[in-house]
Design an enzyme around this catalytic site. Sequence first.
Site, PDB file in Angstrom:
ATOM      1  N   ASP A   1      21.621  30.905  66.471  1.00  0.00           N
ATOM      2  CA  ASP A   1      23.107  30.938  66.636  1.00  0.00           C
ATOM      3  C   ASP A   1      23.752  29.613  66.396  1.00  0.00           C
ATOM      4  O   ASP A   1      23.279  28.608  66.911  1.00  0.00           O
ATOM      5  CB  ASP A   1      23.467  31.709  67.711  1.00  0.00           C
ATOM      6  CG  ASP A   1      25.066  32.202  67.592  1.00  0.00           C
ATOM      7  OD1 ASP A   1      25.419  32.308  66.431  1.00  0.00           O
ATOM      8  OD2 ASP A   1      25.657  32.861  68.491  1.00  0.00           O
TER       9      ASP A   1
ATOM     10  N   HIS B   1      23.896  28.117  57.080  1.00  0.00           N
ATOM     11  CA  HIS B   1      22.944  28.887  57.152  1.00  0.00           C
ATOM     12  C   HIS B   1      21.643  28.083  56.364  1.00  0.00           C
ATOM     13  O   HIS B   1      20.321  28.397  56.682  1.00  0.00           O
ATOM     14  CB  HIS B   1      23.061  30.415  56.102  1.00  0.00           C
ATOM     15  CG  HIS B   1      24.380  31.110  57.172  1.00  0.00           C
ATOM     16  ND1 HIS B   1      24.170  31.304  58.439  1.00  0.00           N
ATOM     17  CD2 HIS B   1      25.365  31.611  56.495  1.00  0.00           C
ATOM     18  CE1 HIS B   1      25.219  32.205  58.868  1.00  0.00           C
ATOM     19  NE2 HIS B   1      25.855  32.186  57.762  1.00  0.00           N
TER      20      HIS B   1
ATOM     21  N   LEU C   1      -0.274  33.412  64.161  1.00  0.00           N
ATOM     22  CA  LEU C   1       0.918  33.394  64.760  1.00  0.00           C
ATOM     23  C   LEU C   1       1.627  34.702  64.052  1.00  0.00           C
ATOM     24  O   LEU C   1       1.668  34.792  62.688  1.00  0.00           O
ATOM     25  CB  LEU C   1       1.912  32.136  64.261  1.00  0.00           C
ATOM     26  CG  LEU C   1       3.237  32.592  64.633  1.00  0.00           C
ATOM     27  CD1 LEU C   1       3.555  32.378  66.155  1.00  0.00           C
ATOM     28  CD2 LEU C   1       4.289  31.099  64.249  1.00  0.00           C
TER      29      LEU C   1
HETATM   30  C1  IPE Z   1      23.602  37.295  66.817  1.00  0.00           C
HETATM   31  O1  IPE Z   1      24.385  36.022  66.487  1.00  0.00           O
HETATM   32  C2  IPE Z   1      22.851  37.575  65.409  1.00  0.00           C
HETATM   33  C3  IPE Z   1      22.094  36.525  64.776  1.00  0.00           C
HETATM   34  C4  IPE Z   1      21.855  35.108  65.209  1.00  0.00           C
HETATM   35  C5  IPE Z   1      21.367  36.927  63.625  1.00  0.00           C
HETATM   36  P1  IPE Z   1      25.999  36.435  66.221  1.00  0.00           P
HETATM   37  O2  IPE Z   1      26.809  35.180  65.787  1.00  0.00           O
HETATM   38  O3  IPE Z   1      26.198  37.434  65.056  1.00  0.00           O
HETATM   39  O4  IPE Z   1      26.411  37.184  67.607  1.00  0.00           O
HETATM   40  P2  IPE Z   1      27.814  37.191  68.283  1.00  0.00           P
HETATM   41  O5  IPE Z   1      28.890  37.702  67.411  1.00  0.00           O
HETATM   42  O6  IPE Z   1      28.141  36.012  68.624  1.00  0.00           O
HETATM   43  O7  IPE Z   1      27.512  38.101  69.477  1.00  0.00           O
HETATM   44  C1  IPE Z   2      23.839  32.446  63.068  1.00  0.00           C
HETATM   45  O1  IPE Z   2      24.677  31.754  63.034  1.00  0.00           O
HETATM   46  C2  IPE Z   2      23.136  33.115  61.931  1.00  0.00           C
HETATM   47  C3  IPE Z   2      23.559  34.547  61.765  1.00  0.00           C
HETATM   48  C4  IPE Z   2      24.295  35.283  62.832  1.00  0.00           C
HETATM   49  C5  IPE Z   2      23.242  35.252  60.241  1.00  0.00           C
HETATM   50  P1  IPE Z   2      26.235  32.323  62.973  1.00  0.00           P
HETATM   51  O2  IPE Z   2      26.796  32.632  61.374  1.00  0.00           O
HETATM   52  O3  IPE Z   2      26.619  33.215  63.769  1.00  0.00           O
HETATM   53  O4  IPE Z   2      27.248  30.957  63.281  1.00  0.00           O
HETATM   54  P2  IPE Z   2      28.445  30.777  64.245  1.00  0.00           P
HETATM   55  O5  IPE Z   2      27.991  31.436  65.440  1.00  0.00           O
HETATM   56  O6  IPE Z   2      29.593  31.483  63.514  1.00  0.00           O
HETATM   57  O7  IPE Z   2      28.521  29.260  64.406  1.00  0.00           O
HETATM   58 MG    MG Z   3      26.978  33.431  65.731  1.00  0.00          MG
END
Ligand code: IPE
Ligand code: IPE
Ligand code: MG
Length: 228
Positions: A18, A35, A135
């Site tokens: 995240d 990403h 793995l």
């Molecule tokens: C969780 O992160 C999903 C992934 C890392 C794929 P999100 O960014 O979607 O989660 P919330 O919305 O902060 O809970």
């Molecule tokens: C995690 O990073 C990746 C996915 C959920 C696919 P985010 O896209 O949630 O990044 P933030 O949380 O908005 O910074």
């Molecule tokens: Mg996020």
Amino acid sequence: MSEATSRPLPRHVAVIMDGNGRWAAARGLERTAGHEAGERALMDVIEGALDIGIRYLSVYAFSTENWGRPRREVEFLLGFNRALLRARRDYLNSLGVRIRRIGRRSGPPEYAELLADVLAEFDGAFEMTRSNRRLELLVCFNYGGRAELEDAAARGPIPDNLYAPDVPDVDLLIRTSGEMRLSNFLLWQAAYAELYFTDTLWPDFDRHALAAAVADYQGRERRFGALG
Ligand code: IPE
Ligand code: IPE
Ligand code: MG
């Protein structure tokens, strides 16, 4: 060897990757650039997991809730997962990594075509790597813990009908970016996981950060409800 480092390794490490969007925003970049930057972190963490000797690594790539993001970002993420698999599967195969996807196969109808393309790429990567044993990389894609439990319960006893019933429970669950929640990740499998939260944003995470999380895990006492 110190006492901490002689403690058992986690067999199964799960990661909520995240903070990509915030990493990009901090640099004045589009979220999608975050990403893209996360790919390097993922590859480094996979290599780190191999070095450490972890057997199962689950990574949250796309949740059942992520369909709710703007169309532009959803389309980017689907295409990005597909491109990443295509670009990295030979290398991961050469390292002895088995690439396995867990999650639902169906999604919102407006994304059906794109989703089918990504799933085909996942299926191909699995076929290519299925005999690898060093793995197991479980890519949680179109994955939701509640969806998994609903799907499992509809088929029979839950533990036997999870998406990957042969995979052991999560020992160590890592979430980057300072958020302290599960966001519907591996609800059954992480029931007794040790939780590790770090403020590091996913693109800045690497094998050293993974090793630090594992060392922290090795310093913990797991009780499973009994007395230590
Ligand atoms: C969780 O992160 C999903 C992934 C890392 C794929 P999100 O960014 O979607 O989660 P919330 O919305 O902060 O809970
Ligand atoms: C995690 O990073 C990746 C996915 C959920 C696919 P985010 O896209 O949630 O990044 P933030 O949380 O908005 O910074
Ligand atoms: Mg996020």
